[in-house]
Design a protein around this motif. Structure first.
Motif, mmCIF file in Angstrom:
data_model
loop_
_atom_site.group_PDB
_atom_site.id
_atom_site.type_symbol
_atom_site.label_atom_id
_atom_site.label_comp_id
_atom_site.label_asym_id
_atom_site.label_seq_id
_atom_site.Cartn_x
_atom_site.Cartn_y
_atom_site.Cartn_z
ATOM 1 N N MET A 28 17.219 -27.264 -31.954
ATOM 2 C CA MET A 28 17.437 -25.879 -31.540
ATOM 3 C C MET A 28 17.422 -25.805 -30.016
ATOM 4 S SD MET A 28 15.198 -22.445 -32.440
ATOM 5 C CE MET A 28 15.987 -22.067 -33.995
ATOM 6 N N HIS A 29 18.429 -25.180 -29.439
ATOM 7 C CA HIS A 29 18.490 -25.004 -27.994
ATOM 8 C C HIS A 29 17.862 -23.665 -27.617
ATOM 9 C CE1 HIS A 29 20.976 -28.519 -27.703
ATOM 10 N NE2 HIS A 29 21.810 -28.020 -28.592
ATOM 11 N N PRO A 30 17.408 -23.499 -26.371
ATOM 12 C CA PRO A 30 16.792 -22.225 -25.968
ATOM 13 C C PRO A 30 17.618 -20.986 -26.315
ATOM 14 C CG PRO A 30 16.370 -23.876 -24.307
ATOM 15 C CD PRO A 30 17.299 -24.520 -25.307
ATOM 16 N N PRO A 31 18.938 -20.970 -26.078
ATOM 17 C CA PRO A 31 19.692 -19.769 -26.461
ATOM 18 C C PRO A 31 19.646 -19.486 -27.960
ATOM 19 C CG PRO A 31 20.959 -21.119 -24.934
ATOM 20 C CD PRO A 31 19.787 -21.946 -25.365
ATOM 21 N N ASP A 32 19.530 -20.566 -28.761
ATOM 22 C CA ASP A 32 19.461 -20.378 -30.206
ATOM 23 C C ASP A 32 18.153 -19.722 -30.612
ATOM 24 O OD1 ASP A 32 21.942 -21.664 -30.471
ATOM 25 O OD2 ASP A 32 20.978 -23.628 -30.557
ATOM 26 N N LEU A 33 17.042 -20.139 -30.007
ATOM 27 C CA LEU A 33 15.759 -19.500 -30.311
ATOM 28 C C LEU A 33 15.781 -18.049 -29.870
ATOM 29 C CD1 LEU A 33 12.847 -19.490 -31.283
ATOM 30 C CD2 LEU A 33 12.151 -20.347 -29.032
ATOM 31 N N ALA A 87 8.969 -19.668 -14.576
ATOM 32 C CA ALA A 87 9.258 -20.783 -13.678
ATOM 33 C C ALA A 87 9.274 -22.118 -14.417
ATOM 34 C CB ALA A 87 8.236 -20.820 -12.550
ATOM 35 N N GLU A 88 8.467 -22.237 -15.480
ATOM 36 C CA GLU A 88 8.414 -23.475 -16.264
ATOM 37 C C GLU A 88 9.569 -23.577 -17.257
ATOM 38 O OE1 GLU A 88 6.654 -26.105 -16.086
ATOM 39 O OE2 GLU A 88 4.951 -25.576 -14.810
ATOM 40 N N GLY A 89 10.370 -22.516 -17.370
ATOM 41 C CA GLY A 89 11.521 -22.568 -18.256
ATOM 42 C C GLY A 89 11.282 -22.082 -19.657
ATOM 43 N N ALA A 90 10.231 -21.277 -19.876
ATOM 44 C CA ALA A 90 9.974 -20.734 -21.210
ATOM 45 C C ALA A 90 11.155 -19.882 -21.664
ATOM 46 C CB ALA A 90 8.695 -19.905 -21.211
ATOM 47 N N THR A 91 11.499 -20.014 -22.926
ATOM 48 C CA THR A 91 12.622 -19.257 -23.497
ATOM 49 C C THR A 91 12.252 -17.799 -23.692
ATOM 50 O OG1 THR A 91 13.371 -21.245 -24.633
ATOM 51 C CG2 THR A 91 14.194 -19.139 -25.464
ATOM 52 N N ALA A 138 4.505 -32.649 -32.121
ATOM 53 C CA ALA A 138 5.253 -31.603 -32.812
ATOM 54 C C ALA A 138 6.729 -31.961 -32.894
ATOM 55 C CB ALA A 138 5.060 -30.269 -32.102
ATOM 56 N N ALA A 139 7.269 -32.476 -31.793
ATOM 57 C CA ALA A 139 8.673 -32.887 -31.785
ATOM 58 C C ALA A 139 8.905 -34.011 -32.783
ATOM 59 C CB ALA A 139 9.081 -33.322 -30.383
ATOM 60 N N GLU A 140 8.007 -34.973 -32.829
ATOM 61 C CA GLU A 140 8.131 -36.090 -33.766
ATOM 62 C C GLU A 140 8.063 -35.615 -35.215
ATOM 63 O OE1 GLU A 140 4.989 -38.655 -32.599
ATOM 64 O OE2 GLU A 140 5.994 -39.348 -30.772
ATOM 65 N N ALA A 141 7.294 -34.571 -35.463
ATOM 66 C CA ALA A 141 7.151 -34.047 -36.828
ATOM 67 C C ALA A 141 8.363 -33.239 -37.276
ATOM 68 C CB ALA A 141 5.896 -33.184 -36.921
ATOM 69 N N GLY A 142 9.211 -32.853 -36.326
ATOM 70 C CA GLY A 142 10.412 -32.111 -36.695
ATOM 71 C C GLY A 142 10.440 -30.666 -36.254
ATOM 72 N N ALA A 143 9.501 -30.281 -35.391
ATOM 73 C CA ALA A 143 9.518 -28.907 -34.880
ATOM 74 C C ALA A 143 10.760 -28.682 -34.026
ATOM 75 C CB ALA A 143 8.268 -28.619 -34.058
ATOM 76 N N ALA A 144 11.389 -27.533 -34.204
ATOM 77 C CA ALA A 144 12.581 -27.192 -33.427
ATOM 78 C C ALA A 144 12.241 -26.390 -32.185
ATOM 79 C CB ALA A 144 13.564 -26.403 -34.292
ATOM 80 N N PHE A 145 11.020 -25.888 -32.110
ATOM 81 C CA PHE A 145 10.534 -25.170 -30.933
ATOM 82 C C PHE A 145 9.020 -25.230 -30.942
ATOM 83 C CE2 PHE A 145 10.985 -22.032 -34.309
ATOM 84 C CZ PHE A 145 9.810 -21.303 -34.251
ATOM 85 N N ARG A 198 9.932 -28.648 -22.843
ATOM 86 C CA ARG A 198 11.260 -28.487 -22.254
ATOM 87 C C ARG A 198 11.882 -29.850 -21.954
ATOM 88 N NH1 ARG A 198 14.082 -26.621 -23.120
ATOM 89 N NH2 ARG A 198 15.277 -25.931 -21.316
ATOM 90 N N ALA A 199 11.069 -30.803 -21.481
ATOM 91 C CA ALA A 199 11.579 -32.144 -21.212
ATOM 92 C C ALA A 199 12.061 -32.823 -22.491
ATOM 93 C CB ALA A 199 10.498 -32.990 -20.543
ATOM 94 N N LEU A 200 11.452 -32.463 -23.620
ATOM 95 C CA LEU A 200 11.850 -33.008 -24.907
ATOM 96 C C LEU A 200 13.038 -32.265 -25.513
ATOM 97 C CD1 LEU A 200 8.278 -33.479 -26.403
ATOM 98 C CD2 LEU A 200 9.873 -35.312 -25.805
ATOM 99 N N GLY A 201 13.496 -31.229 -24.821
ATOM 100 C CA GLY A 201 14.625 -30.467 -25.300
ATOM 101 C C GLY A 201 14.270 -29.334 -26.239
#
Length: 210
Positions: A1-6, A124-128, A82-89, A103-106
């Motif tokens: 999932m990309h930030p615009p999608d969330l 500033a940290e890029g939160a969606t 969380a990313a390894e487990a399959g979380a999309a956000f 954010r570095a993990l996409g």
């Protein structure tokens, strides 16, 4: 999932369900029940029992496009697992290293804030989007106060939000609400009594059907 999608999902679904429980099997069943009933933007809190495994199992059951995230992501390691487990956000209770690492993990991030300084830091940290937490009894006034200097920031109030409060938050400009107990009840602990009725009450807030 990309930030615009969330962000698009928050705008459209209006409800982010929060599943946190003591029974991993019941938590998984609750996630699947929510999604099958149309509340398909779901966060599994890492504070629940065997939460990473719940996310893994839910991801396997729901497929790669499911709007399934990890909540209570406190640290950089939490974000990686969380990313390894399959979380999309990811969803954080505050502005921590987990935001930048996610954010570095996409992964898009719903970062927890309560003050103007935290809003600035999270953006500033890029939160969606920003999780207004804990919204509490004064959450509606706080949302209005923060939206004055930050009218374009997407806020998601979390904390004791029942269906009536959710409507007030949305009317005041929240992009969505995050809901745990008032929606899930004790279903993730093994007692699903009343879950269908609560789902119906919150499902009506969505702007679109699945």
């Amino acid at each position: 999932m990309h930030p615009p999608d969330l962000l698009a999902a928050l705008h459209a679904r209006r409800v982010l369900a929060i599943v946190r429980g003591s029974d991993p099997d019941a938590a998984l069943a609750t996630v699947l029940a929510l999604v099958s009933s149309g509340i398909d933007l779901v966060e599994v809190s890492l504070s629940g029992a065997d939460a990473l495994r719940v996310i893994e199992r839910a991801r396997a059951a729901l497929g790669p496009t499911a709007r399934l995230g990890a909540g209570t992501v406190l640290t950089a390691d939490d974000a990686r697992r969380a990313a390894e487990a399959g979380a999309a956000f990811t969803v954080t209770p505050g502005v921590t290293d987990a935001v930048a690492v996610s954010r570095a993990l996409g992964l898009p991030v719903l970062a927890g804030v309560l003050t103007p300084t935290e809003v600035v830091a999270a953006v500033a940290e890029g939160a969606t989007a920003l999780k207004l937490f804990p919204a509490g009894p004064g959450g509606l006034e706080l949302l209005r106060a923060l939206r004055a200097p930050f009218p374009d920031v997407p806020f998601v109030p979390v904390g004791g939000v029942d269906a009536a409060a959710a409507r007030r938050y949305l009317a005041a400009g929240a992009v969505a609400v995050g809901v745990g107990g008032p929606l899930v009840g004790r279903a993730a602990d093994g007692d699903p009594c009343g879950l269908d009725e609560r789902i119906a009450a919150f499902r009506s807030l969505s702007k679109e059907t699945p």
